[in-house]
Write an enzyme that holds these catalytic residues in place. Structure first.
Site, mmCIF file in Angstrom:
data_model
loop_
_atom_site.group_PDB
_atom_site.id
_atom_site.type_symbol
_atom_site.label_atom_id
_atom_site.label_comp_id
_atom_site.label_asym_id
_atom_site.label_seq_id
_atom_site.Cartn_x
_atom_site.Cartn_y
_atom_site.Cartn_z
ATOM 1 N N HIS A 113 -6.720 -4.974 10.445
ATOM 2 C CA HIS A 113 -6.521 -4.714 9.009
ATOM 3 C C HIS A 113 -5.236 -5.381 8.517
ATOM 4 O O HIS A 113 -4.286 -5.554 9.270
ATOM 5 C CB HIS A 113 -6.564 -3.212 8.665
ATOM 6 C CG HIS A 113 -5.388 -2.408 9.112
ATOM 7 N ND1 HIS A 113 -5.487 -1.085 9.489
ATOM 8 C CD2 HIS A 113 -4.064 -2.700 9.223
ATOM 9 C CE1 HIS A 113 -4.291 -0.628 9.793
ATOM 10 N NE2 HIS A 113 -3.413 -1.588 9.644
ATOM 11 N N ASP A 118 0.826 -1.215 0.000
ATOM 12 C CA ASP A 118 0.000 0.000 0.000
ATOM 13 C C ASP A 118 0.858 1.262 0.000
ATOM 14 O O ASP A 118 2.078 1.209 0.202
ATOM 15 C CB ASP A 118 -0.927 0.008 1.227
ATOM 16 C CG ASP A 118 -0.227 -0.411 2.520
ATOM 17 O OD1 ASP A 118 1.020 -0.265 2.591
ATOM 18 O OD2 ASP A 118 -0.892 -0.876 3.456
ATOM 19 N N GLU A 165 -9.374 -2.020 5.797
ATOM 20 C CA GLU A 165 -9.946 -1.727 7.105
ATOM 21 C C GLU A 165 -11.203 -2.566 7.344
ATOM 22 O O GLU A 165 -11.681 -3.248 6.424
ATOM 23 C CB GLU A 165 -10.300 -0.229 7.165
ATOM 24 C CG GLU A 165 -9.117 0.703 6.923
ATOM 25 C CD GLU A 165 -8.186 0.805 8.141
ATOM 26 O OE1 GLU A 165 -8.036 -0.174 8.905
ATOM 27 O OE2 GLU A 165 -7.593 1.897 8.328
ATOM 28 N N ASP A 177 -6.877 -3.174 14.650
ATOM 29 C CA ASP A 177 -8.268 -3.520 14.338
ATOM 30 C C ASP A 177 -8.353 -4.723 13.395
ATOM 31 O O ASP A 177 -9.434 -5.053 12.906
ATOM 32 C CB ASP A 177 -8.961 -2.312 13.670
ATOM 33 C CG ASP A 177 -8.235 -1.863 12.402
ATOM 34 O OD1 ASP A 177 -7.181 -2.435 12.048
ATOM 35 O OD2 ASP A 177 -8.718 -0.917 11.736
HETATM 36 P P1 PGA Z 1 2.734 -1.581 12.696
HETATM 37 O O1 PGA Z 1 1.540 -1.569 11.658
HETATM 38 O O2 PGA Z 1 3.675 -2.644 12.243
HETATM 39 O O3 PGA Z 1 3.323 -0.218 12.629
HETATM 40 O O4 PGA Z 1 2.119 -1.908 14.023
HETATM 41 C C1 PGA Z 1 1.035 -2.756 11.132
HETATM 42 C C2 PGA Z 1 -0.119 -2.493 10.213
HETATM 43 O O5 PGA Z 1 -0.828 -1.488 10.398
HETATM 44 O O6 PGA Z 1 -0.325 -3.296 9.295
#
Ligand code: PGA
Length: 271
Positions: A142, A71, A147, A140
């Site tokens: 995702h 992304d 999301e 959450d």
């Molecule tokens: P993070 O994010 O590794 O910074 O916790 C993971 C994600 O949002 O996929």
């Protein structure tokens, strides 16, 4: 799903680096092209450090390897320090020997976003699909920026970030309002087509999302639960991220049986 529970985030990074090294080296030995799907965020930083170290020690080369990132934010130019273009250059690409044009990240700057999303899907297909997709997970649930409520059949597209994701990611920006509101992300169906998937998670803030991912119903309420539909998924966790798993003990038992039989359960296709 294979669930691997390790003592610390460093062990998680080392495990992931072992998997990436095995896939890249196995494919190189078989003279086959290799396509990696890459993730950004705090979690994979340790993996990228390990890969750079291994490259320096000549244990891995990225010649002939193609990458597709999950992304990119919308509204952030590629040279911005918080863009995922910048992140990947800084964490991995500029330190190792990728061929030029081998690294793909969704284009979100000065372009038609719908066309860019479709072009990304086409490029993944033209390269024969993804051999190994690395994933982190949001608090959450995702994956990529899919999301809650994301269609399990979704493809690369524009997605609005939840308030929670924007708050989680505010730590990387100087002010919270700077966190973009949208991103272009591979879809869940795009991710599920990968031939192997490795999801990394560390820390207590990920425990509930991981419980839903591994043991919850398959639901867009926790998009990572869709990974249950891919037969070649490994989830590697530290103790904290694993702390809400009901079948904790079973996962440990399965790992010790795999070790005692020297079984490598991740299949790497070289045909
Ligand atoms: P993070 O994010 O590794 O910074 O916790 C993971 C994600 O949002 O996929």
């Amino acid at each position: 799903m294979r669930v691997v529970i390790l003592p610390s985030p460093d062990d998680v990074a080392e495990f992931a680096a072992n998997v990436v090294t095995a896939v890249v080296n196995t494919k190189a030995k078989a003279n086959k092209s290799c396509v990696l799907g890459l993730a950004t965020g705090g979690t994979p930083m340790g993996l990228y450090r390990q890969l750079v170290d291994r490259y320096t020690r000549r244990e891995i080369s990225f010649r002939g390897v193609t990458t597709f990132n999950l992304d990119e934010y919308v509204g952030v130019p590629p040279e911005h320090v918080q863009s995922y273009h910048y992140y990947m250059q800084d964490a991995l690409f500029k330190h190792v020997d990728f061929d030029s044009n081998a690294n793909h990240i969704p284009k979100t700057w000065n372009c038609d976003l719908t066309e860019s999303a479709q072009a990304y899907e086409r490029a993944i297909k033209e390269h024969g699909g993804i051999d190994l997709q690395i994933l982190g997970i949001g608090t959450d649930g995702h994956i990529g920026f899919n999301e809650v409520g994301s269609s399990l059949g979704s493809r690369t597209r524009l997605k609005t970030l939840t308030r929670r994701t924007r708050l989680d990611n505010a730590r990387f920006f100087s002010i919270a309002e700077e966190v973009p509101r949208m991103a272009l992300t591979m879809g869940i169906a795009t991710i599920l087509e990968s031939r192997a998937i490795l999801l990394m998670a560390t820390g207590i803030s990920k425990a509930s999302a991981i419980a839903g991912c591994v043991e919850g119903p398959v639901s867009s309420n926790n998009p990572s639960s869709a990974l249950q539909l891919n037969p070649n998924v490994t989830i590697v966790l530290d103790e904290e991220a694993a702390s809400l798993l009901k079948h904790h003990e079973y996962y440990r038992d399965s790992e010790s049986v795999l070790h005692s039989l020297s079984v490598n359960s991740m299949k790497i296709e070289c045909s």
